[in-house]
Design an enzyme around this catalytic site. Structure first.
Site, PDB file in Angstrom:
ATOM      1  N   ARG A 163      89.651   2.478  48.158  1.00  0.00           N
ATOM      2  CA  ARG A 163      90.244   2.446  49.507  1.00  0.00           C
ATOM      3  C   ARG A 163      91.177   1.244  49.676  1.00  0.00           C
ATOM      4  O   ARG A 163      92.116   1.283  50.448  1.00  0.00           O
ATOM      5  CB  ARG A 163      89.133   2.418  50.561  1.00  0.00           C
ATOM      6  CG  ARG A 163      88.402   3.766  50.652  1.00  0.00           C
ATOM      7  CD  ARG A 163      87.296   3.731  51.666  1.00  0.00           C
ATOM      8  NE  ARG A 163      87.766   3.450  53.003  1.00  0.00           N
ATOM      9  CZ  ARG A 163      86.991   3.036  53.999  1.00  0.00           C
ATOM     10  NH1 ARG A 163      85.699   2.866  53.803  1.00  0.00           N
ATOM     11  NH2 ARG A 163      87.494   2.795  55.187  1.00  0.00           N
ATOM     12  N   TYR A 185     102.784   2.921  63.101  1.00  0.00           N
ATOM     13  CA  TYR A 185     103.045   2.040  64.250  1.00  0.00           C
ATOM     14  C   TYR A 185     102.258   0.749  64.106  1.00  0.00           C
ATOM     15  O   TYR A 185     101.183   0.733  63.514  1.00  0.00           O
ATOM     16  CB  TYR A 185     102.712   2.716  65.583  1.00  0.00           C
ATOM     17  CG  TYR A 185     101.325   3.323  65.712  1.00  0.00           C
ATOM     18  CD1 TYR A 185     101.050   4.596  65.222  1.00  0.00           C
ATOM     19  CD2 TYR A 185     100.297   2.636  66.370  1.00  0.00           C
ATOM     20  CE1 TYR A 185      99.798   5.164  65.373  1.00  0.00           C
ATOM     21  CE2 TYR A 185      99.045   3.201  66.530  1.00  0.00           C
ATOM     22  CZ  TYR A 185      98.794   4.464  66.023  1.00  0.00           C
ATOM     23  OH  TYR A 185      97.549   5.035  66.169  1.00  0.00           O
TER      24      TYR A 185
HETATM   25  C1  VOV Z   1      91.174   9.349  60.796  1.00  0.00           C
HETATM   26  C2  VOV Z   1      91.085   8.457  61.723  1.00  0.00           C
HETATM   27  C3  VOV Z   1      90.411   7.133  61.733  1.00  0.00           C
HETATM   28  C4  VOV Z   1      89.167   6.742  61.236  1.00  0.00           C
HETATM   29  C5  VOV Z   1      88.147   7.629  60.552  1.00  0.00           C
HETATM   30  C6  VOV Z   1      89.019   5.341  61.490  1.00  0.00           C
HETATM   31  C7  VOV Z   1      87.876   4.599  61.172  1.00  0.00           C
HETATM   32  C8  VOV Z   1      87.864   3.202  61.225  1.00  0.00           C
HETATM   33  C9  VOV Z   1      86.737   2.381  60.832  1.00  0.00           C
HETATM   34  C10 VOV Z   1      85.398   2.919  60.358  1.00  0.00           C
HETATM   35  C11 VOV Z   1      87.110   1.068  60.976  1.00  0.00           C
HETATM   36  C12 VOV Z   1      86.258  -0.211  60.708  1.00  0.00           C
HETATM   37  C13 VOV Z   1      86.142  -0.527  59.264  1.00  0.00           C
HETATM   38  C14 VOV Z   1      87.456  -0.609  58.570  1.00  0.00           C
HETATM   39  O1  VOV Z   1      87.761   0.374  57.847  1.00  0.00           O
HETATM   40  O2  VOV Z   1      88.198  -1.558  58.763  1.00  0.00           O
HETATM   41  C15 VOV Z   1      88.479   1.076  61.426  1.00  0.00           C
HETATM   42  C16 VOV Z   1      89.240  -0.093  61.639  1.00  0.00           C
HETATM   43  C17 VOV Z   1      90.439  -0.071  62.302  1.00  0.00           C
HETATM   44  N1  VOV Z   1      91.090   1.024  62.819  1.00  0.00           N
HETATM   45 FE1  VOV Z   1      90.587   2.942  62.567  1.00  0.00          FE
HETATM   46  N2  VOV Z   1      90.162   4.868  62.115  1.00  0.00           N
HETATM   47  C18 VOV Z   1      91.018   5.946  62.281  1.00  0.00           C
HETATM   48  C19 VOV Z   1      92.270   5.948  62.898  1.00  0.00           C
HETATM   49  C20 VOV Z   1      92.787   4.813  63.510  1.00  0.00           C
HETATM   50  C21 VOV Z   1      93.898   4.795  64.414  1.00  0.00           C
HETATM   51  C22 VOV Z   1      94.669   6.015  64.873  1.00  0.00           C
HETATM   52  C23 VOV Z   1      94.111   3.512  64.807  1.00  0.00           C
HETATM   53  C24 VOV Z   1      95.132   3.018  65.840  1.00  0.00           C
HETATM   54  C25 VOV Z   1      94.430   2.823  67.181  1.00  0.00           C
HETATM   55  C26 VOV Z   1      94.824   3.820  68.196  1.00  0.00           C
HETATM   56  O3  VOV Z   1      94.103   3.891  69.212  1.00  0.00           O
HETATM   57  O4  VOV Z   1      95.854   4.496  68.080  1.00  0.00           O
HETATM   58  C27 VOV Z   1      93.173   2.692  64.120  1.00  0.00           C
HETATM   59  C28 VOV Z   1      93.128   1.320  64.210  1.00  0.00           C
HETATM   60  C29 VOV Z   1      92.205   0.562  63.479  1.00  0.00           C
HETATM   61  C30 VOV Z   1      92.276  -0.863  63.351  1.00  0.00           C
HETATM   62  C31 VOV Z   1      93.369  -1.744  63.953  1.00  0.00           C
HETATM   63  C32 VOV Z   1      91.191  -1.274  62.623  1.00  0.00           C
HETATM   64  C33 VOV Z   1      90.828  -2.727  62.245  1.00  0.00           C
HETATM   65  C34 VOV Z   1      90.150  -3.339  63.431  1.00  0.00           C
HETATM   66  C35 VOV Z   1      89.546  -4.699  63.249  1.00  0.00           C
HETATM   67  O5  VOV Z   1      89.335  -5.350  64.291  1.00  0.00           O
HETATM   68  O6  VOV Z   1      89.311  -5.121  62.122  1.00  0.00           O
HETATM   69  N3  VOV Z   1      92.353   3.507  63.376  1.00  0.00           N
HETATM   70  N4  VOV Z   1      88.889   2.378  61.609  1.00  0.00           N
END
Ligand code: VOV
Length: 245
Positions: A127, A141
């Site tokens: 990953r 974005y």
């Molecule tokens: C397929 C969609 C999807 C999935 C399954 C998912 C899952 C996860 C997991 C499990 C985790 C935590 C562990 C890691 O992996 O870091 C994260 C982390 C994160 N995410 Fe996420 N996210 C998705 C999708 C997803 C989107 C669409 C967005 C934009 C937000 C939105 O509102 O537009 C996003 C943002 C983030 C961010 C900025 C972080 C880091 C935050 C921090 O403070 O460190 N993310 N995310």
């Protein structure tokens, strides 16, 4: 004082958006256009070799709307390699007919909110150093976590942030198989805190996911967003057709 979460960091990432000067391109000689296309395809060919050797990855997409014409998203082990790639492009013939539209520098990041991930786990390594999916559509974005008054992510205790991130993950999981997300951190590298790169077979899923996530507290209270870029895959064999005038 709230505790920072540890992050695991993988390949460096450059999102390089370019606009084409179609008028100059149309006025160019056939010879210049052919040379530009040939050089560009050769460059993409070297990226494909790097990807096969698992020493990096890339994605090439055309962008819909006026913000840019195409995106080169590049993952490499070092910042120097990203720099070398953009410089090679800048020196190429095609660059004479393009203008920079936007760029973003970041690094593939996993945040370890549960605190028990093993960075050496092959699944985690895959990953952190991913081969980008060649799915039909991309959405990119930048974003921040808000730091304003009572809505300040950085004063929340780690366990409270972890709960909000768990909820976020649960929403995201419903899109398994439909959307793949690559989160890249950019603290100290670029103007926002993260870049979000989403891949989908069907672009409507971007709208559904981004809308649904707006209701998660981590987004509704703490999410701040930059410009959205959306596009369609540009396969190597379709480069000529895309540039045909
Ligand atoms: C397929 C969609 C999807 C999935 C399954 C998912 C899952 C996860 C997991 C499990 C985790 C935590 C562990 C890691 O992996 O870091 C994260 C982390 C994160 N995410 Fe996420 N996210 C998705 C999708 C997803 C989107 C669409 C967005 C934009 C937000 C939105 O509102 O537009 C996003 C943002 C983030 C961010 C900025 C972080 C880091 C935050 C921090 O403070 O460190 N993310 N995310």
């Amino acid at each position: 004082m709230p505790e920072a979460v540890t992050t695991m960091d993988g390949w460096y990432c450059l999102h390089d958006f370019r606009s084409i000067d179609w008028t100059a391109w149309k006025y160019a000689s056939n010879e210049d256009r052919e040379q530009a296309i040939h050089e560009f395809k050769e460059m993409v060919g070297t990226w494909e070799g790097t990807e096969k050797a698992k020493e990096g990855s890339h994605a090439l997409y055309t962008i819909v709307g006026q913000k840019a014409d195409f995106l080169m998203m590049i993952l490499r082990p070092t910042m120097e390699e990203l720099n070398a790639i953009e410089t090679t492009f800048n020196k190429s013939k095609l660059a004479e007919f393009t203008k920079p539209a936007y760029s973003y520098v970041s690094i593939v990041e996993l945040s370890n909110y549960m605190g028990n991930a093993d960075e050496n786990d092959p699944e985690i390594q895959a990953r952190l150093k991913p081969t980008l999916p060649k799915w039909n559509h991309i959405c990119v974005y930048p974003m921040d976590k808000r730091r304003q008054g009572n809505d300040n992510w950085y004063v929340l205790e780690k366990e409270d942030r972890a709960k909000l991130m768990y909820q976020h993950g649960m929403t995201g999981r419903q899109y398994a198989g439909k959307i793949r997300q690559i989160i890249t951190g950019s603290f100290g590298f670029d103007d926002w805190e993260w870049a979000v790169t989403l891949f989908a077979h069907d672009p409507l899923q971007f709208k559904k996911l981004v809308y649904e996530m707006r209701f998660d507290e981590v987004t509704s209270r703490y999410g701040e967003f930059g410009k959205f870029y959306v596009g369609n895959i540009l396969k190597t064999e379709a480069i000529e057709e895309f540039l045909q005038v």
